[in-house]
Design a protein around this motif. Structure first.
Motif, PDB file in Angstrom:
ATOM      1  N   TYR A 289       0.852  -1.193   0.000  1.00 35.56           N
ATOM      2  CA  TYR A 289       0.000   0.000   0.000  1.00 35.56           C
ATOM      3  C   TYR A 289       0.889   1.245   0.000  1.00 35.56           C
ATOM      4  CZ  TYR A 289      -3.694  -3.210   1.513  1.00 35.56           C
ATOM      5  OH  TYR A 289      -4.589  -4.246   1.598  1.00 35.56           O
ATOM      6  N   MET A 290       0.412   2.282  -0.640  1.00 34.53           N
ATOM      7  CA  MET A 290       1.090   3.566  -0.573  1.00 34.53           C
ATOM      8  C   MET A 290       0.125   4.602  -0.017  1.00 34.53           C
ATOM      9  SD  MET A 290       3.369   5.739  -3.290  1.00 34.53           S
ATOM     10  CE  MET A 290       2.110   5.842  -4.578  1.00 34.53           C
ATOM     11  N   TYR A 291       0.545   5.227   1.094  1.00 35.04           N
ATOM     12  CA  TYR A 291      -0.211   6.309   1.713  1.00 35.04           C
ATOM     13  C   TYR A 291       0.474   7.614   1.324  1.00 35.04           C
ATOM     14  CZ  TYR A 291      -2.199   2.586   4.597  1.00 35.04           C
ATOM     15  OH  TYR A 291      -2.835   1.446   5.022  1.00 35.04           O
ATOM     16  N   TYR A 292      -0.304   8.608   0.978  1.00 34.83           N
ATOM     17  CA  TYR A 292       0.307   9.871   0.553  1.00 34.83           C
ATOM     18  C   TYR A 292      -0.708  10.992   0.713  1.00 34.83           C
ATOM     19  CZ  TYR A 292      -2.400  10.023  -3.783  1.00 34.83           C
ATOM     20  OH  TYR A 292      -3.429  10.106  -4.695  1.00 34.83           O
ATOM     21  N   GLY A 293      -0.241  12.206   0.493  1.00 34.99           N
ATOM     22  CA  GLY A 293      -1.187  13.311   0.494  1.00 34.99           C
ATOM     23  C   GLY A 293      -0.550  14.646   0.816  1.00 34.99           C
ATOM     24  N   GLY A 294      -1.293  15.669   0.548  1.00 37.31           N
ATOM     25  CA  GLY A 294      -0.910  17.046   0.809  1.00 37.31           C
ATOM     26  C   GLY A 294      -2.117  17.926   0.603  1.00 37.31           C
TER      27      GLY A 294
ATOM     28  N   SER B 297      -4.012  19.072   2.811  1.00 39.37           N
ATOM     29  CA  SER B 297      -5.041  18.684   3.788  1.00 39.37           C
ATOM     30  C   SER B 297      -5.901  17.508   3.364  1.00 39.37           C
ATOM     31  CB  SER B 297      -5.934  19.884   4.132  1.00 39.37           C
ATOM     32  OG  SER B 297      -5.157  20.938   4.668  1.00 39.37           O
ATOM     33  N   HIS B 298      -5.418  16.698   2.423  1.00 41.43           N
ATOM     34  CA  HIS B 298      -6.125  15.477   2.028  1.00 41.43           C
ATOM     35  C   HIS B 298      -5.129  14.330   1.930  1.00 41.43           C
ATOM     36  CE1 HIS B 298     -10.097  17.221   1.089  1.00 41.43           C
ATOM     37  NE2 HIS B 298      -9.395  18.296   0.726  1.00 41.43           N
ATOM     38  N   ALA B 299      -5.566  13.139   2.352  1.00 42.05           N
ATOM     39  CA  ALA B 299      -4.723  11.947   2.317  1.00 42.05           C
ATOM     40  C   ALA B 299      -5.433  10.828   1.571  1.00 42.05           C
ATOM     41  CB  ALA B 299      -4.387  11.489   3.728  1.00 42.05           C
ATOM     42  N   ASN B 300      -4.673  10.107   0.764  1.00 42.94           N
ATOM     43  CA  ASN B 300      -5.174   8.952   0.019  1.00 42.94           C
ATOM     44  C   ASN B 300      -4.345   7.715   0.334  1.00 42.94           C
ATOM     45  OD1 ASN B 300      -7.225  10.278  -1.373  1.00 42.94           O
ATOM     46  ND2 ASN B 300      -5.971  10.672  -3.189  1.00 42.94           N
ATOM     47  N   VAL B 301      -4.931   6.553   0.007  1.00 38.43           N
ATOM     48  CA  VAL B 301      -4.185   5.307   0.007  1.00 38.43           C
ATOM     49  C   VAL B 301      -4.453   4.615  -1.320  1.00 38.43           C
ATOM     50  CG1 VAL B 301      -6.046   4.030   1.162  1.00 38.43           C
ATOM     51  CG2 VAL B 301      -3.713   3.123   1.195  1.00 38.43           C
ATOM     52  N   VAL B 302      -3.398   4.009  -1.885  1.00 42.62           N
ATOM     53  CA  VAL B 302      -3.529   3.212  -3.107  1.00 42.62           C
ATOM     54  C   VAL B 302      -2.860   1.870  -2.857  1.00 42.62           C
ATOM     55  CG1 VAL B 302      -3.503   5.262  -4.587  1.00 42.62           C
ATOM     56  CG2 VAL B 302      -1.364   4.040  -4.146  1.00 42.62           C
ATOM     57  N   THR B 303      -3.199   0.871  -3.659  1.00 47.77           N
ATOM     58  CA  THR B 303      -2.522  -0.415  -3.596  1.00 47.77           C
ATOM     59  C   THR B 303      -1.573  -0.534  -4.778  1.00 47.77           C
ATOM     60  OG1 THR B 303      -4.404  -1.415  -4.743  1.00 47.77           O
ATOM     61  CG2 THR B 303      -4.353  -1.596  -2.346  1.00 47.77           C
ATOM     62  N   LEU B 304      -0.425  -1.162  -4.542  1.00 51.22           N
ATOM     63  CA  LEU B 304       0.571  -1.335  -5.593  1.00 51.22           C
ATOM     64  C   LEU B 304       0.554  -2.772  -6.096  1.00 51.22           C
ATOM     65  CD1 LEU B 304       3.572   0.574  -3.961  1.00 51.22           C
ATOM     66  CD2 LEU B 304       2.001   1.428  -5.714  1.00 51.22           C
ATOM     67  N   ASN B 305       0.838  -2.927  -7.355  1.00 41.87           N
ATOM     68  CA  ASN B 305       0.982  -4.264  -7.922  1.00 41.87           C
ATOM     69  C   ASN B 305       2.272  -4.909  -7.432  1.00 41.87           C
ATOM     70  OD1 ASN B 305      -1.400  -4.505  -9.597  1.00 41.87           O
ATOM     71  ND2 ASN B 305      -0.499  -2.893 -10.880  1.00 41.87           N
ATOM     72  N   GLU B 306       2.422  -6.176  -7.716  1.00 36.51           N
ATOM     73  CA  GLU B 306       3.587  -6.923  -7.275  1.00 36.51           C
ATOM     74  C   GLU B 306       4.886  -6.304  -7.783  1.00 36.51           C
ATOM     75  OE1 GLU B 306       5.547 -10.139  -5.267  1.00 36.51           O
ATOM     76  OE2 GLU B 306       3.455  -9.456  -5.207  1.00 36.51           O
ATOM     77  N   ASP B 307       4.831  -5.599  -8.931  1.00 35.67           N
ATOM     78  CA  ASP B 307       6.037  -4.989  -9.483  1.00 35.67           C
ATOM     79  C   ASP B 307       6.471  -3.749  -8.718  1.00 35.67           C
ATOM     80  OD1 ASP B 307       4.222  -3.020 -10.247  1.00 35.67           O
ATOM     81  OD2 ASP B 307       4.340  -3.481 -12.392  1.00 35.67           O
ATOM     82  N   MET B 308       5.641  -3.237  -7.827  1.00 32.50           N
ATOM     83  CA  MET B 308       5.921  -2.092  -6.957  1.00 32.50           C
ATOM     84  C   MET B 308       6.058  -0.771  -7.714  1.00 32.50           C
ATOM     85  SD  MET B 308       5.865  -3.355  -3.902  1.00 32.50           S
ATOM     86  CE  MET B 308       6.672  -2.211  -2.800  1.00 32.50           C
ATOM     87  N   ILE B 309       5.768  -0.763  -9.000  1.00 35.86           N
ATOM     88  CA  ILE B 309       5.919   0.469  -9.772  1.00 35.86           C
ATOM     89  C   ILE B 309       4.647   0.825 -10.535  1.00 35.86           C
ATOM     90  CG2 ILE B 309       8.425   0.252  -9.996  1.00 35.86           C
ATOM     91  CD1 ILE B 309       8.014  -0.815 -12.820  1.00 35.86           C
ATOM     92  N   SER B 310       3.560   0.128 -10.230  1.00 37.83           N
ATOM     93  CA  SER B 310       2.280   0.446 -10.861  1.00 37.83           C
ATOM     94  C   SER B 310       1.170   0.277  -9.836  1.00 37.83           C
ATOM     95  CB  SER B 310       2.026  -0.440 -12.090  1.00 37.83           C
ATOM     96  OG  SER B 310       1.999  -1.811 -11.730  1.00 37.83           O
ATOM     97  N   ILE B 311       0.064   0.989 -10.076  1.00 35.74           N
ATOM     98  CA  ILE B 311      -1.050   1.018  -9.129  1.00 35.74           C
ATOM     99  C   ILE B 311      -2.149   0.081  -9.594  1.00 35.74           C
ATOM    100  CG2 ILE B 311      -2.810   2.503  -8.089  1.00 35.74           C
ATOM    101  CD1 ILE B 311      -0.887   4.842  -8.433  1.00 35.74           C
ATOM    102  N   ARG B 312      -2.665  -0.716  -8.685  1.00 37.07           N
ATOM    103  CA  ARG B 312      -3.770  -1.606  -9.016  1.00 37.07           C
ATOM    104  C   ARG B 312      -5.076  -0.982  -8.564  1.00 37.07           C
ATOM    105  NH1 ARG B 312      -5.634  -4.845  -4.708  1.00 37.07           N
ATOM    106  NH2 ARG B 312      -6.394  -6.409  -6.166  1.00 37.07           N
TER     107      ARG B 312
END
Length: 485
Positions: free
Chosen positions: A166-171, A173-188
């Motif tokens: 998972y990648m947590y990020y934001g700026g 005043s808003h925060a998101n989370v995304v999931t990463l594929n097994e390759d760690m360089i693309s978003i699922r």
């Protein structure tokens, strides 16, 4: 005589890594750095940090590695600008998977134009923790705002429950989370069809960090702008890594005795233990340039209900790293020898910490190695002149003839407030402690249960801490300054 029944806080046996703070002093590495990220690879702890400065100066990331959290090796420029990054590299987050090493980072400028694009999150990859890290996809992995969240300040976490990244990020005043594929360089895509889930807690500004302990997910973030004096770190707890993350408390905030600003934290976890440290940057009290920040770490303590106690930024230096990074000297020839701050006999000299304590407990060992002077501890020091070495403040000193003195200095005028005697031997170490609460000052030597001197004086109420010599050579060790319990 020596240390007798003194209770000097000695470092834990090498390998246990059970410290209360960076026992050899904060900063633990030399230089102006901010926004540290950390990882543990093959028994080594790694810290990746940005050299501070304006956006034009933020063009690379340096790394530091250690096995003991005391002796750090520097690995310069492990990541430098890629083809789409022009300047403004920040917030490095390291992680490893499938034999590869990754650094996720954010930037506020791209080659496409010279305007603030709102940021972009990049990912670089290497075959070794020390790099070199090469841009993995030739463009940002996230370059647009989603759910109002600026693409900045990433933190990547692989859940041990299912191996999902998972990648947590934001700026802004808003925060998101995304999931990463097994390759760690693309978003699922999440099962419900979206790629970006908003998880913004109240008070969130940026600086997303996530950790897992005892099956609980801790989400941390920065509150207020980094130039705001209230810049701080808050946290939430959840049983689900997608939240909801309801704020519990601030755990790291400015302490006027130690620092002006703090923020952008990450965590160091000692494997197979419940020992955790919070890694962060802070601005020293004497620094006026907002870019002059250092990186530090302090211990995280958990309560029985798994909540986190507020972080106490401790001031210690046992000189185990052979350096005196946070000390400023005035006269004298100072060095670190055999884990002691050592000064030669050259008249008068001072070594000062950048602190501003009022009520305090100040500990150190002192040994006079030659001369007939009286080395001692300085506290509540103000108006210190680098040229004349005159100051206002107190001094608790011992002499090789056994005289213990509490005195005060007023810009060159020194007044003895109280004296007593005990047997001492030249060259032996003595544990000296000063406890100053309000106008009451107590001085202890070796026996921490009985004060040698107790005196009432309200001439000085707050100021810096340090050590001083006069007509003697001396060694100082195991320095600690803290508020009374």
């Amino acid at each position: 005589m020596g240390l007798g029944n003194s209770k000097v806080a000695r470092p834990s046996p090498e390998g246990s890594l059970d410290y209360t703070t960076s026992e050899a002093g904060n900063p633990f590495v030399e230089g102006w750095y901010s926004e540290p990220g950390s990882a543990t690879y093959d028994g080594l702890f790694w810290v990746y940090a940005v050299r501070t400065g304006d956006v034009e100066a933020q063009t690379c990331i340096d790394a530091f590695s250690t096995s003991d959290l005391i002796h750090w090796d520097k690995h310069p420029s492990v990541l430098t600008p890629t083809n789409w990054v022009k300047k403004g590299i920040r917030s490095p987050t390291p992680i490893s998977r499938n034999g590869k090493y990754y650094i996720y980072f954010s930037t506020i400028y791209t080659h496409e134009d010279d305007t603030d694009t709102g940021g972009g999150i990049g990912v670089a990859m290497a075959d070794k923790p020390q790099g070199p890290y090469v841009d993995a996809i030739g463009k940002p992995i996230i370059s647009e705002n989603h759910n109002g969240a600026q693409p900045s300040d990433p933190d990547v976490f692989i859940d041990n429950a299912d191996g999902q990244a998972y990648m947590y990020y934001g700026g802004r005043s808003h925060a998101n989370v995304v999931t990463l594929n097994e390759d760690m360089i693309s978003i699922r895509t999440f099962d419900e069809g979206t790629k970006f889930k908003e998880i913004t807690p109240k008070g969130y500004v940026g600086g997303s960090r996530i950790l897992k302990r005892n099956g609980i997910y801790y989400f941390m973030w920065s509150e207020h702008h980094c130039n705001n004096p209230d810049y701080s770190v808050s946290y939430a707890m959840a049983n689900n890594l997608l939240g909801p993350f309801n704020p519990i408390a601030k755990i790291l905030q400015p302490d006027g005795a130690v620092t002006k600003r703090v923020g952008r934290s990450s965590m160091i976890h000692v494997p197979n233990t419940d020992i955790w440290y919070i890694l962060y940057h802070r601005q020293p009290l004497s620094e006026t340039d907002k870019h002059h920040c250092i990186i530090a770490y302090d211990r995280i303590y958990f309560n029985e209900d798994n909540t986190i106690r507020p972080i106490c930024m401790l001031v210690k230096d046992n000189f185990a790293d052979g350096r005196m990074l946070d000390w400023t000297t005035y006269g004298g020839q100072w060095s670190v020898e055999e884990q002691r701050l050592t000064v030669q006999n050259a008249g008068s000299g001072m070594a000062m910490l950048d602190t501003n304590f009022s009520d305090l407990v100040f500990d150190a060992t002192i040994a006079t190695t030659s001369g007939n002077g009286h080395p001692g501890l300085l506290f509540r020091v103000t108006e210190l002149s680098a040229e004349t070495r005159k100051y206002k403040g107190y001094k608790a000193a011992i002499s090789p003839t056994g005289v213990i003195t509490l005195g005060k200095a007023d810009l060159g005028i020194f007044t003895d407030l109280a004296q007593t005697k005990m047997d001492m031997v030249t060259g032996e170490e003595y544990h000296v402690r000063v406890v100053a609460i309000g106008s009451e000052i107590k001085v202890y030597v070796n026996d921490m249960d009985k004060a040698r001197i107790t005196f009432i004086d309200n001439s000085f109420t707050t100021g810096a801490n340090g050590v001083r010599v006069f007509n003697s050579a001396a060694k100082f060790g195991f320095v600690s300054v803290a508020r009374p319990s």
